[in-house]
Scaffold this active site. Structure first.
Site, short mmCIF file in Angstrom:
data_model
loop_
_atom_site.label_atom_id
_atom_site.label_comp_id
_atom_site.label_asym_id
_atom_site.label_seq_id
_atom_site.Cartn_x
_atom_site.Cartn_y
_atom_site.Cartn_z
CG HIS A 138 -7.88 -31.04 -54.99
ND1 HIS A 138 -8.61 -31.75 -53.83
CD2 HIS A 138 -7.18 -32.19 -55.34
CE1 HIS A 138 -8.41 -33.10 -53.73
NE2 HIS A 138 -7.27 -33.08 -54.60
CE LYS A 201 -7.04 -40.38 -49.27
NZ LYS A 201 -8.29 -39.77 -50.11
#
Length: 326
Positions: A138, A201
């Site tokens: 990640h 976002k």
């Protein structure tokens, strides 16, 4: 003369937990070896028992286990299997983790939070792992959590070449679903010769998996947009990003991700999405109801990439050379 000389050759042994045996068999087939027979079962109270059916003494052991659901069970099984190899006098233990559990908990966002990704690395080291081999972490910083070599593999060549062969590159735009994926999206752009766009976002810090999409930065009108991410969990982030692209005039949207976690409401969100195709690798098993009922899911095999890396590690070669062209 003192001491004893041996003329023994190196020996590779390949082991697998029970989380994702299909991937283990594919990797073993690519390597031209068999998966070592292992007796593993759960006691009535949930405790896990493991015993290998062959001696691992003096062998270079490679143990594959992907952290799929139920994630805590499979992490614990992997730790037990590492300990069993250490106590069986393995020469070296390389832990293959196609999907690294708890990778999203890689730093403290607020006070009194754990850094669980570091804890996973510490437990593997304590159990006896000498090396970790994983796919698309990640965040890159997780490599520094393990006190030993970490081979970080990338699915980008596999995914990008698949998309590039299907779509007219002249109409293609690579889209990062958030600011954190921009570097990865840049590599996609370099490989496909496509422009970059970004979906801005903001995530609600008090509500898990809650995302609000604000705006699209870049030219997407009339373009075929490829959203690139490392994982899709509940599908909320990526489906909201796809909706934003369509709202800004995108002709079509393809979603690619290395890890298809696909938990909770993901099945319904993917089915109801306007996205034409979701492309994953098989680092995690695809839920049967999705693979059976949703024909816009494509799953590519990461097994050849993992097998090539295992071979390089065993032969003291270069894992980096597998991705030099990036």
């Amino acid at each position: 003369m003192t001491g004893i000389k041996t003329t023994g050759e190196k020996k590779l042994m390949f082991f697998s937990g029970r989380a994702h045996p299909e991937l283990a068999e594919e990797v073993a087939q690519q390597l031209g070896v068999g998966v070592v027979p292992t007796k593993a079962f759960d006691f009535a109270n949930g405790e896990i028992y493991v015993r290998y059916q062959e001696s691992a003494r003096g062998a270079d052991c490679f143990l594959i286990q992907s952290h799929t659901a139920p994630i805590n069970k499979w992490i614990m099984e992997q730790l037990i299997m590492i300990d069993a190899l250490k106590r069986a006098s393995a020469r070296s233990i390389t832990v293959i983790v196609p999907f690294y559990g708890y990778a999203r908990q890689d730093k403290k966002h607020r006070g009194r939070e754990p850094i669980s990704a570091r804890l996973i690395a510490d437990m593997m080291k304590t159990a006896g792992a000498d090396r970790i081999l994983t796919v698309d972490l990640h965040t890159d910083q997780i490599q520094g959590f393990f006190d030993g070599p970490v081979d970080h593999l990338f699915a980008l060549p596999l995914l990008a070449d698949y998309v590039g062969a299907k779509v007219d590159k002249g109409k293609l735009t690579v889209v990062s679903p958030d600011a954190g994926r921009v570097r990865v999206a840049d590599r996609w752009c370099d490989r496909l010769g496509a422009p970059l766009a970004i979906v801005h976002k903001r995530r609600d810090k008090d509500v898990a998996n809650q995302v609000t999409v604000h705006e699209v930065v870049g030219e997407v009108e009339g373009r075929v947009c490829v959203l690139v991410d490392d994982m899709i969990d509940t599908g909320g982030t990526i489906c909201a990003a796809a909706d934003a692209l369509f709202a800004h005039g995108a002709e079509d949207v393809i979603v690619t991700a290395t890890h298809g976690v696909l938990s909770g409401p993901a099945a319904d969100r993917l089915k109801n999405s306007r996205v034409s195709e979701f492309v994953f690798t098989n680092t995690l098993p695809t839920p049967s109801e999705l693979s059976r009922d949703l024909d816009k899911i494509s799953v590519l095999s990461i097994a050849p990439t993992i097998a090539s890396a295992v071979r390089e590690v065993f032969e003291d070669g270069s894992v980096t050379s597998l991705f030099d062209e990036q």
